[in-house]
Design a protein around this motif. Structure first.
Motif, PDB file in Angstrom:
ATOM      1  N   ALA A 116       0.825  -1.211   0.000  1.00  0.00           N
ATOM      2  CA  ALA A 116       0.000   0.000   0.000  1.00  0.00           C
ATOM      3  C   ALA A 116       0.857   1.259   0.000  1.00  0.00           C
ATOM      4  N   VAL A 117       1.921   1.272   0.800  1.00  0.00           N
ATOM      5  CA  VAL A 117       2.788   2.451   0.855  1.00  0.00           C
ATOM      6  C   VAL A 117       3.485   2.683  -0.480  1.00  0.00           C
ATOM      7  N   LEU A 118       4.067   1.629  -1.050  1.00  0.00           N
ATOM      8  CA  LEU A 118       4.735   1.766  -2.342  1.00  0.00           C
ATOM      9  C   LEU A 118       3.746   2.155  -3.443  1.00  0.00           C
ATOM     10  N   GLY A 119       2.582   1.518  -3.444  1.00  0.00           N
ATOM     11  CA  GLY A 119       1.587   1.841  -4.459  1.00  0.00           C
ATOM     12  C   GLY A 119       1.061   3.255  -4.333  1.00  0.00           C
TER      13      GLY A 119
ATOM     14  N   SER B  22      -0.288  -3.207  -8.951  1.00  0.00           N
ATOM     15  CA  SER B  22      -1.735  -3.077  -9.141  1.00  0.00           C
ATOM     16  C   SER B  22      -2.311  -1.987  -8.259  1.00  0.00           C
ATOM     17  N   THR B  23      -1.787  -1.851  -7.043  1.00  0.00           N
ATOM     18  CA  THR B  23      -2.238  -0.768  -6.164  1.00  0.00           C
ATOM     19  C   THR B  23      -1.874   0.592  -6.740  1.00  0.00           C
TER      20      THR B  23
ATOM     21  N   VAL C  72      -9.955  -0.215  -0.219  1.00  0.00           N
ATOM     22  CA  VAL C  72     -10.599  -1.411  -0.749  1.00  0.00           C
ATOM     23  C   VAL C  72      -9.563  -2.384  -1.300  1.00  0.00           C
ATOM     24  N   VAL C  73      -8.615  -1.861  -2.077  1.00  0.00           N
ATOM     25  CA  VAL C  73      -7.579  -2.716  -2.673  1.00  0.00           C
ATOM     26  C   VAL C  73      -6.725  -3.365  -1.589  1.00  0.00           C
ATOM     27  N   SER C  74      -6.424  -2.629  -0.529  1.00  0.00           N
ATOM     28  CA  SER C  74      -5.595  -3.173   0.547  1.00  0.00           C
ATOM     29  C   SER C  74      -6.312  -4.296   1.283  1.00  0.00           C
TER      30      SER C  74
ATOM     31  N   PHE D 277     -11.885 -11.399   4.910  1.00  0.00           N
ATOM     32  CA  PHE D 277     -11.271 -10.178   4.380  1.00  0.00           C
ATOM     33  C   PHE D 277     -11.736  -9.890   2.957  1.00  0.00           C
ATOM     34  N   VAL D 278     -11.947 -10.910   2.146  1.00  0.00           N
ATOM     35  CA  VAL D 278     -12.442 -10.679   0.785  1.00  0.00           C
ATOM     36  C   VAL D 278     -13.855 -10.108   0.817  1.00  0.00           C
ATOM     37  N   THR D 279     -14.712 -10.696   1.644  1.00  0.00           N
ATOM     38  CA  THR D 279     -16.083 -10.199   1.756  1.00  0.00           C
ATOM     39  C   THR D 279     -16.114  -8.779   2.285  1.00  0.00           C
ATOM     40  N   LEU D 280     -15.276  -8.492   3.268  1.00  0.00           N
ATOM     41  CA  LEU D 280     -15.210  -7.140   3.820  1.00  0.00           C
ATOM     42  C   LEU D 280     -14.771  -6.141   2.756  1.00  0.00           C
ATOM     43  N   GLY D 281     -13.782  -6.502   1.972  1.00  0.00           N
ATOM     44  CA  GLY D 281     -13.321  -5.611   0.911  1.00  0.00           C
ATOM     45  C   GLY D 281     -14.374  -5.389  -0.157  1.00  0.00           C
ATOM     46  N   GLU D 282     -15.093  -6.443  -0.530  1.00  0.00           N
ATOM     47  CA  GLU D 282     -16.137  -6.301  -1.543  1.00  0.00           C
ATOM     48  C   GLU D 282     -17.266  -5.409  -1.047  1.00  0.00           C
ATOM     49  N   LEU D 283     -17.655  -5.558   0.202  1.00  0.00           N
ATOM     50  CA  LEU D 283     -18.735  -4.732   0.748  1.00  0.00           C
ATOM     51  C   LEU D 283     -18.319  -3.270   0.854  1.00  0.00           C
TER      52      LEU D 283
END
Length: 313
Positions: A122-125, A186-187, A232-234, A294-300
């Protein structure tokens, strides 16, 4: 000649009540993206389920001694592949180790690798994407080409090479840097696209008119308004990093066999799958639930931050 009669003139009564539609509600807080997203999320039961499950895994990783008092390294071959017993609710592994204790302590390693690699990515992106999108020109072209190079390299394959070269220094930090150091491209693309959108806003033009420096505008105005997609991406990248750690450990190029992680336990349990499948099933269930949370949390969160997605529901 008689005077013409004047018909009576009707005057409608004047309404003195204030129309509620035109009333200005001063007491209410102004709406914004984050407040609208929170109002949408708190009405969805799936959000609370995934949030509680994700927080549970984080608490287990931080304080594993609260959930088990059995030493996960205390193994006795006389109990190898035995079923559940008193104080050992999930049974024993091939080497006679307590499965439940190893699943609890394995969460610490798996989540630590996932969180560290996600923060690094996340920091690099954020840095690469923000600089490329805001300044543009030759800097955008240079950083975008660097990102394309890293984007073309599968980070799983890159992590395999890194962990093979540094086989004598295998640790949580080495594996996290091997994953996060190649997964930031990608980030950066997502951040760059959002910065390109935000930098055209009126408040950015007003800040330029007031004489603020471009770097100050980037830090104070552009990045805070472009941080939503990064969140969201993170969240999704955290789930991918947990899977990557388990994959590398399963292939034998991740953490050493002496380190407790779900990937190592799954790798060691495959030899006795037909005789004692529980040693492989329970770490797999823990890995699946953590990734699913974590995937569900990110999608929501992504749907809640998208006004078009909220309008379609």
């Amino acid at each position: 000649m008689p005077e013409p009669t004047i018909p009576p003139h009707y005057v409608a009564p004047v309404e003195t009540e204030t129309i509620s539609v035109d009333a200005v509600r001063v007491s209410e807080k102004p709406s914004n993206l984050w407040r609208d997203a929170w109002r949408d999320l708190r009405r969805r039961p799936l959000f609370w389920f995934s949030l509680v499950l994700a927080l549970l895994f984080i608490v287990v990783a931080l304080f594993p001694f609260l959930f088990t008092s059995v030493d996960p390294r205390a193994c006795d071959l006389t109990y190898g592949n035995e079923g559940p017993a008193a104080g050992h609710i999930l049974g024993y592994t091939f080497q006679g180790c307590d499965i439940y204790s190893r699943v609890i302590w394995g969460a610490q390693t798996s989540l630590a690798v996932g969180i560290i690699s996600t923060l690094l990515s996340a920091v690099l992106g954020l840095i690469m994407g923000a600089l490329a999108g805001f300044y543009g020109g030759w800097l955008d072209a240079l950083l975008s080409r660097i990102g394309d190079i890293f984007f073309a390299i599968p980070y799983i394959l890159a992590a395999v090479v890194v962990m093979t070269v540094f086989s004598q220094y295998r640790s949580v930090w080495t594996l996290a840097f091997a994953i996060g150091g190649f997964a930031w491209a990608s980030t950066a693309r997502v951040v760059r696209a959002e910065v390109l959108r935000v930098r055209q806003a009126d408040f950015v033009m007003a800040s330029k008119a007031l004489g603020q420096s471009r770097f100050k505008i980037l830090l104070r105005h552009v990045i805070p308004n472009a941080i939503a997609p990064l969140l969201v991406v993170s969240t999704l990248a955290l789930a991918a990093a947990i899977v990557a750690e388990a994959t590398l450990s399963f292939l034998g190029v991740g953490l050493g066999s002496s380190v407790m992680s779900w990937g190592n336990d799954i790798s060691q349990a495959q030899a006795s799958l037909r005789v004692a499948p529980t040693a492989l099933i329970y770490p797999s269930i823990a890995l699946t639930l953590a990734v699913l949370a974590f995937v569900t949390l990110g999608e929501l969160i992504r749907d809640a931050l998208d006004p078009k997605a909220r309008a379609q529901r």
